[in-house]
Scaffold this active site. Structure first.
Site, PDB file in Angstrom:
ATOM      1  N   GLY B   8       0.820  -1.217   0.000  1.00 24.21           N
ATOM      2  CA  GLY B   8       0.000   0.000   0.000  1.00 24.21           C
ATOM      3  C   GLY B   8       0.847   1.257   0.000  1.00 24.21           C
ATOM      4  O   GLY B   8       0.433   2.297   0.505  1.00 24.21           O
ATOM      5  N   GLY B   9       2.061   1.164  -0.583  1.00 25.21           N
ATOM      6  CA  GLY B   9       2.907   2.354  -0.716  1.00 25.21           C
ATOM      7  C   GLY B   9       2.527   3.113  -1.977  1.00 25.21           C
ATOM      8  O   GLY B   9       1.469   2.869  -2.573  1.00 25.21           O
ATOM      9  N   SER B  10       3.390   4.026  -2.409  1.00 28.65           N
ATOM     10  CA  SER B  10       3.041   4.864  -3.555  1.00 28.65           C
ATOM     11  C   SER B  10       2.836   4.029  -4.817  1.00 28.65           C
ATOM     12  O   SER B  10       1.871   4.239  -5.551  1.00 28.65           O
ATOM     13  CB  SER B  10       4.130   5.921  -3.779  1.00 28.65           C
ATOM     14  OG  SER B  10       5.381   5.302  -3.969  1.00 28.65           O
ATOM     15  N   ALA B 124       5.764   9.003  -8.069  1.00 25.31           N
ATOM     16  CA  ALA B 124       4.548   8.927  -7.251  1.00 25.31           C
ATOM     17  C   ALA B 124       4.930   9.098  -5.787  1.00 25.31           C
ATOM     18  O   ALA B 124       5.982   8.632  -5.344  1.00 25.31           O
ATOM     19  CB  ALA B 124       3.844   7.585  -7.438  1.00 25.31           C
ATOM     20  N   LYS B 180      18.022   0.275 -15.474  1.00 24.77           N
ATOM     21  CA  LYS B 180      17.423   1.069 -14.387  1.00 24.77           C
ATOM     22  C   LYS B 180      18.364   1.129 -13.178  1.00 24.77           C
ATOM     23  O   LYS B 180      18.491   2.164 -12.530  1.00 24.77           O
ATOM     24  CB  LYS B 180      16.086   0.418 -13.988  1.00 24.77           C
ATOM     25  CG  LYS B 180      15.326   1.096 -12.853  1.00 24.77           C
ATOM     26  CD  LYS B 180      14.442   2.224 -13.334  1.00 24.77           C
ATOM     27  CE  LYS B 180      13.739   2.975 -12.219  1.00 24.77           C
ATOM     28  NZ  LYS B 180      12.751   2.215 -11.475  1.00 24.77           N
ATOM     29  N   ASN B 188      20.746   8.100  -7.211  1.00 22.74           N
ATOM     30  CA  ASN B 188      20.171   8.053  -5.868  1.00 22.74           C
ATOM     31  C   ASN B 188      21.134   8.349  -4.727  1.00 22.74           C
ATOM     32  O   ASN B 188      20.881   9.249  -3.932  1.00 22.74           O
ATOM     33  CB  ASN B 188      19.469   6.709  -5.652  1.00 22.74           C
ATOM     34  CG  ASN B 188      18.050   6.745  -6.194  1.00 22.74           C
ATOM     35  OD1 ASN B 188      17.603   7.761  -6.721  1.00 22.74           O
ATOM     36  ND2 ASN B 188      17.340   5.644  -6.085  1.00 22.74           N
ATOM     37  N   SER B 247      14.172   9.146  -4.671  1.00 28.03           N
ATOM     38  CA  SER B 247      13.523   8.366  -3.615  1.00 28.03           C
ATOM     39  C   SER B 247      14.484   8.145  -2.444  1.00 28.03           C
ATOM     40  O   SER B 247      14.070   8.133  -1.283  1.00 28.03           O
ATOM     41  CB  SER B 247      13.047   7.025  -4.165  1.00 28.03           C
ATOM     42  OG  SER B 247      14.157   6.278  -4.623  1.00 28.03           O
ATOM     43  N   GLU B 259      16.948   2.223  -0.149  1.00 26.88           N
ATOM     44  CA  GLU B 259      17.174   1.050  -0.993  1.00 26.88           C
ATOM     45  C   GLU B 259      18.667   0.848  -1.292  1.00 26.88           C
ATOM     46  O   GLU B 259      19.021   0.290  -2.326  1.00 26.88           O
ATOM     47  CB  GLU B 259      16.366   1.194  -2.282  1.00 26.88           C
ATOM     48  CG  GLU B 259      14.863   1.124  -2.023  1.00 26.88           C
ATOM     49  CD  GLU B 259      14.049   1.196  -3.306  1.00 26.88           C
ATOM     50  OE1 GLU B 259      13.240   0.281  -3.523  1.00 26.88           O
ATOM     51  OE2 GLU B 259      14.229   2.150  -4.071  1.00 26.88           O
TER      52      GLU B 259
END
Lengths: 294, 294
Positions: B8-10, B124, B180, B188, B247, B259
């Site tokens: 239920g995260g972004s 998001a 990616k 990051n 992020s 991460e």
């Protein structure tokens, strides 16, 4: 001797305190309030849980007639005090700046004074206008930069300032300052960026490898001959000062201007002149300058 | 299709919202309160100053019988949800983790599901338990990881989810994730350490040179063939997301776990296996882990 000390920061107060036992000392401060406070209270030195007070003179402008004038301001404040130094025309003047950013400035000077440079290897923190904490006992290394007479008499005087404040003569000012600059370039920006005590740089393998990359650049730029000895000196300083907060980290945490220009800035200018690449020093320089603006 | 979305995260909320128009969606959340809130309020999507609400189901455990189950949790939360994925035994499952830390885990799985991996190129931000802000419109790239049947039917379904939510098929999952991962490894940690927006990494020459050193290590470790194209992709992402907070920087600022393991940690493990040196990635890994602990 008649001693002048320009600068009421940690180094200036430390010098003024220790010289006051056998010499006639005047501290020259930027702010009138600090000069008044020093005249009123003397200089208070905190060390090993003890507290000592030394009486000294204090002014906002240097007089003429000093036998020895110490210039104990940061490199980026040098421009503001040099005219005073010229006017005072002391017999001997010793510049105590970190890094080597002041060297081109000194090379352009042509005053009557004998010029020396010093490298301060003491830990000291200014607590208030009159108080300095002597946190790490070391020595002051010094060398002739541009002198007309041999330093014999000065050497004799400096050898007996105070047992807790030794002076060590060095034959070659460039080697002396370059050795200190290498240490500063390796330790200061990384500790400030990572916000760690000096010891972390050798305890954490990834930081150590990174510091080695910084060292390679700095030692190449300064054409250090004995790289192994120089690297071991960096490691030894990290070990000996492992619980210390570097001056650059302290400056960043206090929101003050750092010595990034005198340290990495000087090395990057030299690198640019000779067309060398120094991506790690450039990265550290830019990131510390960004922290200064925050 | 019957769609399940674990997380239920972004990313989870974003997927659940866009699939809800043509499919029957259930969000699976860790906390009971969030599942209740979503059942009660639906999922609210904020985009371009507009606000939309989509009704979906929500549970704390996945059912059996999904046609497609998205696993939209961070790599370091994967261990906690994998048993649920096994039990649910969906026809198709797509893992949406950043980095490649989940790949060794997926390689050890031998369930009946067809396994896909996806790379989410949307911006998001979750605003509350039911609300997600769609800050950057991009696409979801996806590829087969371990499948028994051709993806034709799934490809058709995913092509028509929503015009604002395109899916792009990739033939090679390794190239897709590695591409990616390179971007994540370059952008990051540096943005998080320096606390800058993505664009600064290409605007500031010293940061750009440093990022290139990071890129060299990451692209060598991943054996990227077309390095020039890969580097240009990194630069292009920095340009296109120049005003974005990465992020990892967002995680650091919010005091969340980052991460770092899935991104630099994975690369360092690969480097260690092949005996390669990666001092810049190691430096960034250690400094981000130190920031996490602060």
């Amino acid at each position: 001797m008649r001693i002048g000390v320009i600068g009421g920061g940690s180094v200036g107060l430390l010098f003024a305190y220790y010289f006051s036992f056998r010499h006639q000392v005047t501290v020259i401060t930027r702010r009138k309030e600090q000069a008044e406070a020093i005249r009123r209270n003397g200089i208070r030195l905190l060390t090993d849980g003890e507290e000592h007070i030394a009486k000294t003179e204090a002014e906002v402008k240097p007089d003429a007639g000093y036998d020895l004038l110490f210039v104990a301001v940061k490199e980026h404040q040098l421009g503001a005090v040099l005219p005073d130094v010229e006017r005072a025309a002391p017999r001997n003047v010793m510049f105590l700046q970190n890094g080597m950013g002041h060297i081109p400035v000194l090379e352009r000077r042509d005053a009557g004074s004998d010029i020396y440079v010093g490298s301060v290897e003491h830990g000291a923190v200014r607590e208030d206008d009159c108080t300095v904490r002597h946190t790490g006992k070391g020595a002051v290394k010094w060398a002739a930069f541009k002198t007309a007479s041999p330093p014999d008499q000065l050497e004799k005087e400096l050898a007996s300032v105070h047992t807790a404040f030794p002076f060590i003569w060095r034959e070659d000012w460039h080697d002396m300052l370059a050795g200190k600059l290498i240490v500063n370039a390796c330790v200061n920006p990384m500790t400030a960026l990572l916000r760690v005590e000096n010891g972390k740089l050798i305890e954490q393998p990834a930081y150590l490898s990174f510091m080695r990359l910084v060292f390679e650049e700095a030692s190449r730029i300064l054409a250090i001959e004995d790289r192994q000895a120089s690297w071991e000196n960096v490691l030894s300083v990290c070990r000996q000062t492992k619980r210390n907060t570097s001056s650059m980290l302290a400056d960043v945490l206090a929101g003050r201007k750092t010595e990034a220009d005198a340290i990495m800035g000087y090395l990057l200018k030299r690198a640019e002149e000779s067309g060398e690449r120094a991506p790690h020093l450039a990265f550290l320089y830019d990131s510390i300058k960004a922290l200064e603006k925050e």
